[in-house]
Design a protein around this motif. Structure first.
Motif, mmCIF file in Angstrom:
data_model
loop_
_atom_site.group_PDB
_atom_site.id
_atom_site.type_symbol
_atom_site.label_atom_id
_atom_site.label_comp_id
_atom_site.label_asym_id
_atom_site.label_seq_id
_atom_site.Cartn_x
_atom_site.Cartn_y
_atom_site.Cartn_z
ATOM 1 N N VAL A 147 4.572 37.324 27.519
ATOM 2 C CA VAL A 147 5.913 37.242 27.440
ATOM 3 C C VAL A 147 6.851 38.319 28.259
ATOM 4 N N GLY A 148 5.918 38.969 28.686
ATOM 5 C CA GLY A 148 6.625 40.262 29.613
ATOM 6 C C GLY A 148 6.797 41.899 28.887
ATOM 7 N N PHE A 149 6.062 42.106 27.759
ATOM 8 C CA PHE A 149 6.242 43.274 27.071
ATOM 9 C C PHE A 149 4.670 44.078 27.402
ATOM 10 N N THR A 150 4.911 44.705 28.850
ATOM 11 C CA THR A 150 3.708 45.233 29.214
ATOM 12 C C THR A 150 3.470 46.677 29.268
ATOM 13 N N ALA A 151 2.298 47.301 29.345
ATOM 14 C CA ALA A 151 2.196 48.946 29.438
ATOM 15 C C ALA A 151 3.062 49.493 30.492
ATOM 16 N N ALA A 152 3.501 48.756 31.604
ATOM 17 C CA ALA A 152 4.232 49.323 32.517
ATOM 18 C C ALA A 152 5.910 49.329 32.264
ATOM 19 N N GLY A 153 6.220 48.693 31.185
ATOM 20 C CA GLY A 153 7.791 48.345 30.870
ATOM 21 C C GLY A 153 7.828 46.733 30.796
ATOM 22 N N ILE A 154 9.118 46.398 30.602
ATOM 23 C CA ILE A 154 9.492 44.923 30.473
ATOM 24 C C ILE A 154 9.455 44.352 31.969
ATOM 25 N N ALA A 155 8.766 43.285 32.034
ATOM 26 C CA ALA A 155 8.458 42.455 33.235
ATOM 27 C C ALA A 155 9.702 41.973 33.786
ATOM 28 N N ALA A 156 9.946 42.161 35.050
ATOM 29 C CA ALA A 156 11.271 41.316 35.406
ATOM 30 C C ALA A 156 11.015 39.890 35.347
ATOM 31 N N ASN A 157 12.076 39.265 35.258
ATOM 32 C CA ASN A 157 12.338 37.775 35.046
ATOM 33 C C ASN A 157 11.511 37.242 33.880
ATOM 34 N N SER A 158 11.215 37.817 32.907
ATOM 35 C CA SER A 158 10.206 37.471 31.934
ATOM 36 C C SER A 158 11.115 36.985 30.506
ATOM 37 N N VAL A 159 10.393 36.435 29.608
ATOM 38 C CA VAL A 159 11.096 36.210 28.292
ATOM 39 C C VAL A 159 11.620 37.658 27.973
ATOM 40 N N ALA A 160 10.741 38.651 27.930
ATOM 41 C CA ALA A 160 11.071 39.877 27.137
ATOM 42 C C ALA A 160 12.365 40.617 28.012
ATOM 43 N N ALA A 161 12.474 40.175 29.437
ATOM 44 C CA ALA A 161 13.591 40.607 30.233
ATOM 45 C C ALA A 161 15.018 39.907 29.680
ATOM 46 N N GLY A 162 14.921 38.611 29.218
ATOM 47 C CA GLY A 162 16.040 37.944 28.924
ATOM 48 C C GLY A 162 16.304 38.232 27.330
ATOM 49 N N MET A 163 15.206 38.758 26.525
ATOM 50 C CA MET A 163 15.515 39.516 25.241
ATOM 51 C C MET A 163 16.313 40.778 25.502
ATOM 52 N N MET A 164 15.727 41.615 26.201
ATOM 53 C CA MET A 164 16.445 42.669 26.443
ATOM 54 C C MET A 164 17.813 42.660 27.031
ATOM 55 N N ALA A 165 18.300 41.785 27.883
ATOM 56 C CA ALA A 165 19.448 41.775 28.122
ATOM 57 C C ALA A 165 20.507 41.241 27.014
ATOM 58 N N SER A 166 19.849 40.179 26.199
ATOM 59 C CA SER A 166 20.690 39.846 25.242
ATOM 60 C C SER A 166 20.731 41.014 24.168
ATOM 61 N N ALA A 167 19.915 41.511 23.856
ATOM 62 C CA ALA A 167 20.158 42.834 22.855
ATOM 63 C C ALA A 167 21.004 43.763 23.456
ATOM 64 N N ALA A 168 20.960 44.076 24.851
ATOM 65 C CA ALA A 168 21.866 45.377 25.206
ATOM 66 C C ALA A 168 23.249 44.598 25.197
ATOM 67 N N THR A 169 23.571 43.255 25.533
ATOM 68 C CA THR A 169 24.648 42.849 25.502
ATOM 69 C C THR A 169 25.466 42.829 24.456
ATOM 70 N N ALA A 170 24.539 42.364 23.173
ATOM 71 C CA ALA A 170 25.027 42.651 21.715
ATOM 72 C C ALA A 170 25.232 43.905 21.404
ATOM 73 N N SER A 171 24.871 44.937 21.647
ATOM 74 C CA SER A 171 24.929 46.204 21.424
ATOM 75 C C SER A 171 25.738 47.170 22.333
ATOM 76 N N CYS A 172 26.429 46.257 23.117
ATOM 77 C CA CYS A 172 27.223 46.960 24.107
ATOM 78 C C CYS A 172 26.779 47.923 25.200
ATOM 79 N N GLY A 173 25.453 47.506 25.769
ATOM 80 C CA GLY A 173 24.917 48.407 26.611
ATOM 81 C C GLY A 173 23.715 48.919 26.349
ATOM 82 N N GLY A 174 23.064 49.186 25.196
ATOM 83 C CA GLY A 174 21.797 49.543 25.052
ATOM 84 C C GLY A 174 20.997 49.025 23.921
#
Length: 107
Positions: A27-54
């Protein structure tokens, strides 16, 4: 305890521990970080939006990324094995019940 239940618990616990890191990577949670265009990236974007940037420390995304990068901690592995064992045991119990019921119906 029914032998199928015991087998189910063992297989479920083992499979959960082995498959959890594979699922995290898929789903995109890798040792190198969150993979681009993955489910994990979408989750990260949503979490960052919900917490005003981080992404907040301790949030679901942060915990999953930590597990994807460093692997599961011992306590997390125990929880994953416990849940997998419980599911496997339930499946083993159901298979045992279905087998016994089918045998009784065929007699």
């Amino acid at each position: 305890m029914d032998p199928l239940t015991v087998i189910g618990v063992a297989v479920g616990a083992g499979a959960a521990v082995v498959l959890a890191p594979i699922a995290l990577g898929a789903v995109g949670f890798t040792a190198a970080g969150i993979a681009a265009n993955s489910v994990a990236a979408g989750m990260m974007a949503s979490a960052a939006t919900a917490s005003c940037g981080g992404v907040l420390a301790g949030s679901t995304v942060a915990v999953l990324q930590s597990a994807g990068a460093a692997g599961l901690a011992g306590s997390t592995t125990a929880v994953v094995a416990g849940v997998g064992g419980a599911v496997g045991g339930a499946v083993g119990e159901a298979v045992g019940w279905l087998t016994a019921t089918a045998a009784a119906l065929l007699l």
